[in-house]
Design an enzyme around this catalytic site. Structure first.
Site, PDB file in Angstrom:
ATOM      1  N   CYS A   1      58.773  57.219  29.308  1.00 19.56           N
ATOM      2  CA  CYS A   1      57.893  56.045  29.701  1.00 19.56           C
ATOM      3  C   CYS A   1      56.288  56.133  29.192  1.00 19.56           C
ATOM      4  O   CYS A   1      55.722  55.250  29.100  1.00 19.56           O
ATOM      5  CB  CYS A   1      57.990  55.956  31.141  1.00 19.56           C
ATOM      6  SG  CYS A   1      59.686  55.767  31.827  1.00 19.56           S
TER       7      CYS A   1
ATOM      8  N   HIS B   1      51.748  51.690  33.644  1.00 19.29           N
ATOM      9  CA  HIS B   1      52.958  51.799  33.779  1.00 19.29           C
ATOM     10  C   HIS B   1      53.800  51.159  34.911  1.00 19.29           C
ATOM     11  O   HIS B   1      53.222  51.423  35.956  1.00 19.29           O
ATOM     12  CB  HIS B   1      53.541  53.409  33.469  1.00 19.29           C
ATOM     13  CG  HIS B   1      55.018  53.276  33.411  1.00 19.29           C
ATOM     14  ND1 HIS B   1      55.848  52.491  32.347  1.00 19.29           N
ATOM     15  CD2 HIS B   1      55.904  54.112  34.049  1.00 19.29           C
ATOM     16  CE1 HIS B   1      57.025  52.782  32.857  1.00 19.29           C
ATOM     17  NE2 HIS B   1      57.090  53.731  33.610  1.00 19.29           N
TER      18      HIS B   1
ATOM     19  N   ASN C   1      61.309  48.679  35.502  1.00 23.47           N
ATOM     20  CA  ASN C   1      60.596  49.641  34.615  1.00 23.47           C
ATOM     21  C   ASN C   1      61.311  49.601  33.405  1.00 23.47           C
ATOM     22  O   ASN C   1      62.507  50.036  33.159  1.00 23.47           O
ATOM     23  CB  ASN C   1      60.681  51.034  35.650  1.00 23.47           C
ATOM     24  CG  ASN C   1      60.460  52.137  34.733  1.00 23.47           C
ATOM     25  OD1 ASN C   1      59.908  51.985  33.546  1.00 23.47           O
ATOM     26  ND2 ASN C   1      60.136  53.306  35.217  1.00 23.47           N
TER      27      ASN C   1
HETATM   28  O1  UT7 Z   1      58.955  55.920  34.649  1.00 23.41           O
HETATM   29  C1  UT7 Z   1      59.145  56.931  35.443  1.00 23.41           C
HETATM   30  C2  UT7 Z   1      60.716  56.761  36.105  1.00 23.41           C
HETATM   31  N1  UT7 Z   1      61.005  57.058  37.662  1.00 23.41           N
HETATM   32  C3  UT7 Z   1      60.167  56.627  38.493  1.00 23.41           C
HETATM   33  O2  UT7 Z   1      58.960  55.922  38.290  1.00 23.41           O
HETATM   34  C4  UT7 Z   1      60.729  56.638  39.790  1.00 23.41           C
HETATM   35  C5  UT7 Z   1      59.628  57.210  40.807  1.00 23.41           C
HETATM   36  N2  UT7 Z   1      60.193  57.412  42.089  1.00 23.41           N
HETATM   37  C6  UT7 Z   1      60.223  56.196  43.046  1.00 23.41           C
HETATM   38  O3  UT7 Z   1      59.837  55.176  42.537  1.00 23.41           O
HETATM   39  C7  UT7 Z   1      60.791  56.318  44.369  1.00 23.41           C
HETATM   40  O4  UT7 Z   1      61.058  57.761  44.550  1.00 23.41           O
HETATM   41  C8  UT7 Z   1      62.230  55.797  44.300  1.00 23.41           C
HETATM   42  C9  UT7 Z   1      62.052  54.218  44.349  1.00 23.41           C
HETATM   43  C10 UT7 Z   1      63.238  56.182  43.237  1.00 23.41           C
HETATM   44  C11 UT7 Z   1      62.773  56.202  45.893  1.00 23.41           C
HETATM   45  O5  UT7 Z   1      62.007  55.528  46.794  1.00 23.41           O
HETATM   46  P1  UT7 Z   1      61.656  56.567  48.076  1.00 23.41           P
HETATM   47  O6  UT7 Z   1      61.013  55.584  49.185  1.00 23.41           O
HETATM   48  O7  UT7 Z   1      60.968  57.672  47.835  1.00 23.41           O
HETATM   49  O8  UT7 Z   1      63.215  56.564  48.867  1.00 23.41           O
HETATM   50  P2  UT7 Z   1      64.023  58.028  49.195  1.00 23.41           P
HETATM   51  O9  UT7 Z   1      64.596  58.406  47.546  1.00 23.41           O
HETATM   52  O10 UT7 Z   1      63.388  58.825  49.839  1.00 23.41           O
HETATM   53  O11 UT7 Z   1      65.331  57.315  49.801  1.00 23.41           O
HETATM   54  C12 UT7 Z   1      65.161  56.676  51.014  1.00 23.41           C
HETATM   55  C13 UT7 Z   1      66.646  56.292  51.442  1.00 23.41           C
HETATM   56  C14 UT7 Z   1      67.655  57.499  51.278  1.00 23.41           C
HETATM   57  O12 UT7 Z   1      68.421  57.284  52.429  1.00 23.41           O
HETATM   58  P3  UT7 Z   1      68.542  58.263  53.468  1.00 23.41           P
HETATM   59  O13 UT7 Z   1      68.709  59.549  53.157  1.00 23.41           O
HETATM   60  O14 UT7 Z   1      67.016  58.350  54.044  1.00 23.41           O
HETATM   61  O15 UT7 Z   1      69.638  57.871  54.286  1.00 23.41           O
HETATM   62  C15 UT7 Z   1      68.254  56.929  50.042  1.00 23.41           C
HETATM   63  O16 UT7 Z   1      69.587  57.214  50.297  1.00 23.41           O
HETATM   64  O17 UT7 Z   1      67.030  55.340  50.751  1.00 23.41           O
HETATM   65  C16 UT7 Z   1      68.079  55.310  50.281  1.00 23.41           C
HETATM   66  N3  UT7 Z   1      68.211  54.695  48.978  1.00 23.41           N
HETATM   67  C17 UT7 Z   1      68.762  53.380  48.794  1.00 23.41           C
HETATM   68  N4  UT7 Z   1      69.035  52.558  49.838  1.00 23.41           N
HETATM   69  C18 UT7 Z   1      69.432  51.234  49.462  1.00 23.41           C
HETATM   70  C19 UT7 Z   1      68.221  54.941  47.693  1.00 23.41           C
HETATM   71  N5  UT7 Z   1      68.312  54.108  46.967  1.00 23.41           N
HETATM   72  C20 UT7 Z   1      68.805  53.012  47.669  1.00 23.41           C
HETATM   73  C21 UT7 Z   1      69.046  51.665  46.936  1.00 23.41           C
HETATM   74  N6  UT7 Z   1      69.098  50.863  48.197  1.00 23.41           N
HETATM   75  N7  UT7 Z   1      68.999  51.371  45.969  1.00 23.41           N
END
Ligand code: UT7
Length: 328
Positions: free
Chosen positions: A114, A255, A285
């Site tokens: 990215c 970004h 993204n």
């Molecule tokens: O360009 C570089 C590329 N990458 C990025 O920029 C990604 C950077 N990271 C992020 O943007 C965030 O960490 C995410 C958007 C990927 C995740 O957001 P978060 O607020 O950190 O969520 P989390 O990973 O802590 O997950 C929270 C909950 C989990 O459930 P439990 O364990 O709390 O029950 C996940 O399983 O959300 C769940 N979850 C979803 N639920 C519904 C994860 N993905 C999804 C989904 N829909 N698509």
């Protein structure tokens, strides 16, 4: 540092197919609300099965050339920044060179995920600055949909496809161009965002396909922590190197990965939100394509005028980061 190097024109190309958050509910256990509230993404574009990264890149590049009234054969160098090349080799840049008829250009791909566009912009600028090339095309192009695992809800909802191009050349006066840049990498964090299959470590085999190694894998929380730290930090460092303060920024183009990550950078810089360009809601993204597409849209929307101070900043797999300060 690279004063006098200018973005002469820009172009972009987005695939026609719009994929809404609602549509993704059909593929994985997710909800419109989860995606938009955690990321700011409402929809993204996906290519069709027979469209490739070089197809998107070529259209964006042609648009940039047309706007600058520069002929394809006048281009000396083409850099395509992508982590979704048409194939491992030949480079996507060579395919683009052929598609746009830039027969006098040398062409190569640059992979910094990215952060790729910022890396490409600085590499391309060095050739113009040194006087080795008159016109350089730097293109960020991705077909992320082709490496997404639609059995992994934590990644497949985040990315989209697109391409943005910039034509670089010499500025007419010394007050324009790239004032400073900051590029960095931390290979120790390579594990947290990768596509393991298809290279020399895990060449394609039944085993790699069975293990879904040909899809993007990410530890989202770790990338998030990294991004929150480095986005603001890199922007501040570049501004300092340029002898500028955050309050002098006319437009920040970050970004477009996650609205909450952008929020943190905006807070660190202490600038108003009306100085930040956002299109993450429309495209998600697009990796290396995010910043050049945003730059092109900001110009189309009349958000940039001659003499404005711009800050471009990004982060990605590697892990890598980059930022640059330029006077438009
Ligand atoms: O360009 C570089 C590329 N990458 C990025 O920029 C990604 C950077 N990271 C992020 O943007 C965030 O960490 C995410 C958007 C990927 C995740 O957001 P978060 O607020 O950190 O969520 P989390 O990973 O802590 O997950 C929270 C909950 C989990 O459930 P439990 O364990 O709390 O029950 C996940 O399983 O959300 C769940 N979850 C979803 N639920 C519904 C994860 N993905 C999804 C989904 N829909 N698509």
């Amino acid at each position: 540092m690279l004063n006098n190097i200018k973005v002469l024109s820009t172009g972009k190309h987005l695939p026609e197919r719009v994929v809404t958050n609602k549509e993704l509910e059909n593929y994985v256990e997710t909800s419109e609300n989860w995606i938009s509230s955690r990321t700011g993404i409402e929809e993204r574009r996906f290519v069709s099965d027979n469209e490739s990264t070089s197809d998107l890149a070529a259209v964006a590049a042609k648009e940039a050339l047309k706007r600058a009234e520069v002929k394809p054969e006048e281009v000396s160098m083409i850099v395509v920044t992508t982590m979704t090349p048409d194939m491992p080799f030949p480079s996507t840049a060579c395919l683009v060179q052929d598609k746009i008829g830039a027969e006098n250009a040398f062409a190569f791909d640059l992979e910094a995920a990215c952060s790729g566009f910022l890396y490409g912009l600085i590499v391309g600028s060095q050739f113009v600055s040194a006087g080795s090339c008159r016109y350089v095309l730097v293109i960020g192009a991705e077909t992320m949909s082709k490496i997404l695992d639609f059995e992994d809800r934590s990644t497949c909802v985040l990315f989209g496809d697109g391409a943005g191009a910039c034509l670089l050349g010499k500025a007419d006066n010394h007050n324009q161009g790239i004032l400073s840049f900051d590029l960095g990498a931390d290979g120790g964090k390579s594990e947290i965002l990768k596509m393991p299959g298809g290279g020399s470590l895990f060449p394609a085999s039944h085993e790699t396909v069975k293990n879904r190694y040909h899809y993007l894998k990410m530890n989202g929380n770790e990338v998030y922590k990294f991004a929150v730290k480095f986005l603001g930090q890199s922007a501040l460092k570049t501004l300092e190197d340029a002898g500028k303060n955050p309050d002098e920024i006319d437009l920040l183009i970050p970004h477009q990965a996650n609205l909450r990550i952008i929020d943190s950078a905006v807070k660190k810089l202490g600038i108003d939100y009306d100085k930040v360009f956002l299109n993450v809601a429309k495209y998600g993204n697009m990796s290396a394509a995010s910043i050049p597409v945003a730059l092109d849209e900001a110009l189309d929307d009349g958000k940039i005028t001659r003499g404005d101070l711009l800050v471009l900043v990004g982060f990605g797999a590697g892990l890598t980061w980059g930022s640059c300060v330029l006077v438009w």
